[in-house]
Design a protein around this motif. Structure first.
Motif, PDB file in Angstrom:
ATOM      1  N   GLU C 115      33.815   1.462  34.657  1.00  0.00           N
ATOM      2  CA  GLU C 115      34.887   0.516  34.308  1.00  0.00           C
ATOM      3  C   GLU C 115      34.741  -0.761  35.137  1.00  0.00           C
ATOM      4  OE1 GLU C 115      38.801   3.118  32.919  1.00  0.00           O
ATOM      5  OE2 GLU C 115      38.606   2.591  34.998  1.00  0.00           O
ATOM      6  N   ASN C 116      34.476  -0.567  36.426  1.00  0.00           N
ATOM      7  CA  ASN C 116      34.331  -1.731  37.307  1.00  0.00           C
ATOM      8  C   ASN C 116      33.127  -2.587  36.924  1.00  0.00           C
ATOM      9  OD1 ASN C 116      36.507  -0.969  38.839  1.00  0.00           O
ATOM     10  ND2 ASN C 116      35.269   0.204  40.287  1.00  0.00           N
ATOM     11  N   LEU C 117      32.078  -1.917  36.408  1.00  0.00           N
ATOM     12  CA  LEU C 117      30.869  -2.645  36.043  1.00  0.00           C
ATOM     13  C   LEU C 117      31.016  -3.324  34.684  1.00  0.00           C
ATOM     14  CD1 LEU C 117      28.178   0.014  37.048  1.00  0.00           C
ATOM     15  CD2 LEU C 117      28.791  -2.041  38.309  1.00  0.00           C
ATOM     16  N   GLY C 118      32.132  -3.057  33.980  1.00  0.00           N
ATOM     17  CA  GLY C 118      32.341  -3.671  32.679  1.00  0.00           C
ATOM     18  C   GLY C 118      31.532  -3.026  31.570  1.00  0.00           C
ATOM     19  N   VAL C 119      31.232  -1.743  31.705  1.00  0.00           N
ATOM     20  CA  VAL C 119      30.492  -1.018  30.673  1.00  0.00           C
ATOM     21  C   VAL C 119      31.421  -0.820  29.460  1.00  0.00           C
ATOM     22  CG1 VAL C 119      29.397   1.205  30.153  1.00  0.00           C
ATOM     23  CG2 VAL C 119      29.105   0.163  32.409  1.00  0.00           C
ATOM     24  N   PRO C 120      30.929  -1.030  28.219  1.00  0.00           N
ATOM     25  CA  PRO C 120      31.775  -0.831  27.037  1.00  0.00           C
ATOM     26  C   PRO C 120      32.321   0.601  26.963  1.00  0.00           C
ATOM     27  CG  PRO C 120      29.710  -1.881  26.430  1.00  0.00           C
ATOM     28  CD  PRO C 120      29.589  -1.521  27.873  1.00  0.00           C
TER      29      PRO C 120
END
Lengths: 266, 283, 283
Positions: C115-120
């Motif tokens: 989530e923090n890495l912005g993964v879909p």
């Protein structure tokens, strides 16, 4: 000792209510609370009762579970009821020596009691069918517009969910430190208020130290997992309204209109 | 005779769906001056058991006698029992709270109602016996290193001069040297004061080196009870419940199986060394 | 080029008084040199306070060097622009299992990193499933971390790092607070990740039994690397290890004692089988 306390309890079941979006449930609960405090007359009472028990039935949470939540407030209910019953001025109904029970008193007391009970039961339908995390997600998304005026909505929601995670840990820790100090002869029970407060020092100091240590560790662990706050984050469980949510909104609004109509008709 | 446990059971959340039997009909006799190791898995009931000995937990069934007196008698003073049965919890450094190490060590004796002077003397004696350097006596306990904090916390219990000293996992999280130092220190106090010491642990190897008697707990019951070599004789049963005997015990048995004429009794490195040297006729 | 390359790495903790004057300097890392090749299983041994945790935090860019360089997968940890890339590529597991789990449901915690890495969203679920399966915790995905054992919590923490798809995982004393079963579980999971997924592992510990299967071992003391080599080479130097507050597995210690008593036994014995073979030759 303290491990018997259950906080933020959730009743797992597979029901329509469980599956609703937390925002829907927040909105529904809000309207229900307003209706509980504005209904009037027996017909109004009938409408909200029917609605509430209908929802409880749909939620598949056993009624006994709901009633358990009420036990904690029995004393409060009795006091509030008694105050209303005896202290409301008006047309005397029964006079026993100096105690006068008025017609208005009976009315106020029963209305008050019903409102309190329905308030507790109505909100517990929400908390019992929604996990704490869904609830914070729901709040975060519902309050999102506030972040435009620099309210740190994401941070507040994150804090809430971390607090929920650490409450049981800290309760256990309190239990442990208490036992350790009791083993060294500490006394947490006897003495007056001031002595009791003073005796809490050996419990509170280690507890604070531990809470700060945990906070520090957690901050490091979050940083190590690339946490930088709300910007650029994606969601594992993004909130998306489904058809059933639209239906639920409609039901809640129709219900609310009926309560208002019943009130104005009388 | 210091403790007798008669059919002691403990059930958490009794009468609810969450009922857990932590202790199941435990009968034990603990004599004065014994050095005992209690071994078991997490959840075997070992921690629950020792918390009964100073009255922090009350048995849901059964009776406990300390020096012949029933501790559940309504006239029995449990606070008095707690001053005689000292308890060092897991990670005891988490209970430090005073401004100085010295004041913290005085906390126990003060609660015992001793005069100021005696508390001071007791604190000095306890701090010296745990080997904490004098320069730390008046430092804040929060400034010490992990191992030093642990010593200070143990001193806090020793200062109460308990007739029975219970230690729950006293070496958890310490490095090998720190672990040996703490265990040596406990053995020294036992040798010096002749008090009863009960060491709760999940490490067979640590315990085998020090204690005279091992009690193995499993699922809330006493599974084995006896001298280390007798207990480790049942190494196959221990293995079934996931507790291993010390490595040397296995070694001796395997040597025997390989046809070597060696005793299978050793449980420590020193004993094994002697046995092997004897086998080879070097001693 | 290794995945982790430390050259002359120095880290000083500086304490200042209220006016900002330097009160004391504590050298935690003292010109440390170390190199890890991709896919290796590396163990870093050292007693509490030897500087090994400070080193671990550098690899994750939680601390930056005072002097010298540390390159992680080709990126310099001193370069602020690379901090998040480094943290994603070299994930970190900490000692206390409770203090690194953020969410109240296992799978949500594992999803925190992605989530923090912005993964879909869709890929987050795939990653969560894969990483929970890789540590054998998939069936606990809906559980609350509070209901898990220490070993299970640590495996969840490892899954949380795996979900960020790192090339390297640093584990900072992951087993120090666990019981023997928990230790075994965690080590098994880590070895499996190393073998099956080719993840580079840097295991920081003071338990000697845990390094027996490592490819290479570094021993740290006072912020320096004082010994290095394969486990057998390290374990053959029993006296040197003891000087650094460490010990050796019981069988190695026994073999060392026997050798000191004059028996012709080779150095660096690790298993019971090896000792029995050596003893059989003597007869």
């Amino acid at each position: 000792m303290l491990r018997d306390i259950t906080l933020g309890q959730y009743y797992p079941a597979d029901s329509v209510i469980h599956k609703l979006d937390p925002r829907t449930k927040l909105f529904g609960t809000l309207l229900f609370i307003i209706s509980v405090f504005s209904f009037d007359g027996l017909l109004g009472f009938g409408v909200i009762t029917l609605f509430m028990f209908g929802i409880i039935y749909l939620s598949k949470v056993p009624l006994s579970f709901m009633v358990r939540g009420l036990r904690a407030i029995v004393i409060l209910l009795l006091i509030a009821g008694a105050l209303n019953l005896f202290l409301t001025p008006g047309q005397p109904l029964i006079t026993l020596w100096k105690i006068v029970i008025t017609k208005e008193g009976v009315r106020n007391a029963s209305l008050m009691t019903v409102r309190m009970i329905y308030l507790i039961m109505g909100t517990s339908v929400m908390t019992l069918t929604t996990t704490p995390n869904q609830l914070t997600d729901g709040l975060e998304k519902s309050l999102r517009p506030l972040s435009k005026i620099h309210v740190p909505v994401h941070e507040i929601a994150m804090m809430m969910s971390i607090a929920l995670r650490f409450i049981p840990i800290l309760i256990e820790e309190t239990d442990k430190i208490m036992k350790a100090q009791m083993a060294r002869g500490a006394d947490f029970e006897s003495g007056g208020l001031i002595k009791k407060a003073k005796n809490m020092v050996p419990l509170l100091v280690p507890l604070f130290v531990s809470a700060f240590r945990r906070a520090n560790d957690l901050a490091l662990a979050m940083e190590a997992r690339c946490y930088v706050g709300g910007d650029g984050r994606t969601k594992m469980k993004p909130l998306v309204y489904e058809k059933r949510d639209v239906g639920a909104y409609a039901v809640v609004i129709v219900y609310f209109v009926i309560v208002v109509l019943v009130k104005s008709l009388l | 005779m210091s403790f007798i446990l008669d059919k002691v059971s403990h059930r958490y959340s009794q009468g609810t769906a969450y009922e857990i039997t932590a202790l199941d009909n435990v009968n034990l006799k603990i004599n004065d001056g014994e050095f005992i190791g209690i071994i078991g898995h997490t959840g075997s009931g070992k921690s629950t058991l020792v918390q009964h000995l100073n009255g922090l937990l009350k048995a849901t069934e059964g009776a406990i006698y300390y020096n012949g007196q029933d501790i559940y008698d309504k006239d029995y003073d449990l606070r008095d029992l707690r001053t005689q049965v000292g308890m060092v919890f897991q990670y005891p450094e988490h209970q430090l709270f005073e401004e100085t190490v010295f004041a913290d060590v005085c906390f126990g004796p003060k609660n015992q109602g001793l005069p100021e002077k005696d508390c001071t003397l007791r604190a000095f004696e306890a701090l010296r016996s745990v080997g904490l350097p004098e320069k730390y006596y008046y430092a804040s306990p929060f400034e010490l290193s992990g191992g030093q904090k642990r010593r200070a916390a143990i001193a806090g219990v020793l200062a109460m001069k308990p007739a029975v000293l219970i230690l729950d996992e006293p070496t958890a999280g310490l490095d090998p040297k720190g672990r040996d130092e703490i265990l040596d220190l406990i053995a020294e106090t036992h040798a010096h004061y002749g008090n009863t010491v009960i060491l709760v642990s999940h490490s067979m190897e640590d315990v085998a080196k020090y204690v005279d008697r091992i009690i193995v707990m499993n699922q809330g019951s006493v599974m084995l009870d006896g001298a280390p070599r007798d207990v480790f004789h049942h190494y196959k049963e221990l293995e079934e419940i996931g507790l291993a005997a010390p490595q040397v015990t296995y070694l001796m048995h395997e040597m025997r199986e390989a046809g070597m004429d060696v005793s299978t009794e050793p449980t420590t490195v020193d004993e094994a060394k002697d046995a092997i040297l004897r086998m080879l006729g070097r001693k | 080029m290794g995945i982790v390359e430390a050259k002359n790495l120095v880290h000083e903790y500086i304490t200042r008084d209220e006016e900002g004057n330097v009160e004391g300097i504590q050298v935690a890392l003292d010109h440390l040199d170390l190199s890890v090749k991709p896919g290796q299983f590396i163990a870093v041994l050292g007693h509490n306070g030897s500087g090994k945790s400070t080193f671990a935090k550098h690899i994750n860019a939680l601390l930056t060097p005072t002097e010298g360089t540390l390159i992680v997968d080709g990126l310099d940890v001193s370069d602020e622009n690379h901090v998040y890339d480094i943290r994603q590529r070299a994930g970190m597991v900490f000692q206390n299992p409770d203090n690194q789990i953020i969410a109240s449901v296992v799978q949500e915690d594992v999803g925190f990193g992605p989530e923090n890495l912005g993964v879909p969203t869709e890929q987050i679920w795939e990653r969560v499933e894969q990483s929970l399966k890789s540590v054998g915790m998939w069936k606990y995905r809906e559980h609350s971390p509070n209901k898990l054992s220490g070993g299970q919590k640590q495996r969840v923490a490892i899954a949380g790092v795996m979900a960020m798809e790192p090339k390297c995982i640093i584990l900072d004393e992951p087993t120090a607070m666990l019981d023997p079963d928990g230790r075994k579980e965690v080590l098994h999971a880590v070895h499996k990740l190393n073998k099956e997924k080719g993840v580079t592992i840097i295991l920081i510990t003071h338990y000697m039994e845990e390094v027996v299967d490592a490819d290479y071992v570094y021993v740290m003391d006072q912020g320096k690397v004082v010994m290095e080599g394969n486990p057998r080479g390290i374990f053959s130097q029993v006296d040197a290890l003891q000087e650094h507050r460490l010990d050796v597995p019981q069988i190695t210690a026994l073999a060392h004692e026997l050798k000191n008593s004059g028996l012709p036994i080779p150095d660096g014995i690790l298993t019971r089988q090896e000792l029995i073979e050596a003893l059989a030759k003597i007869k």
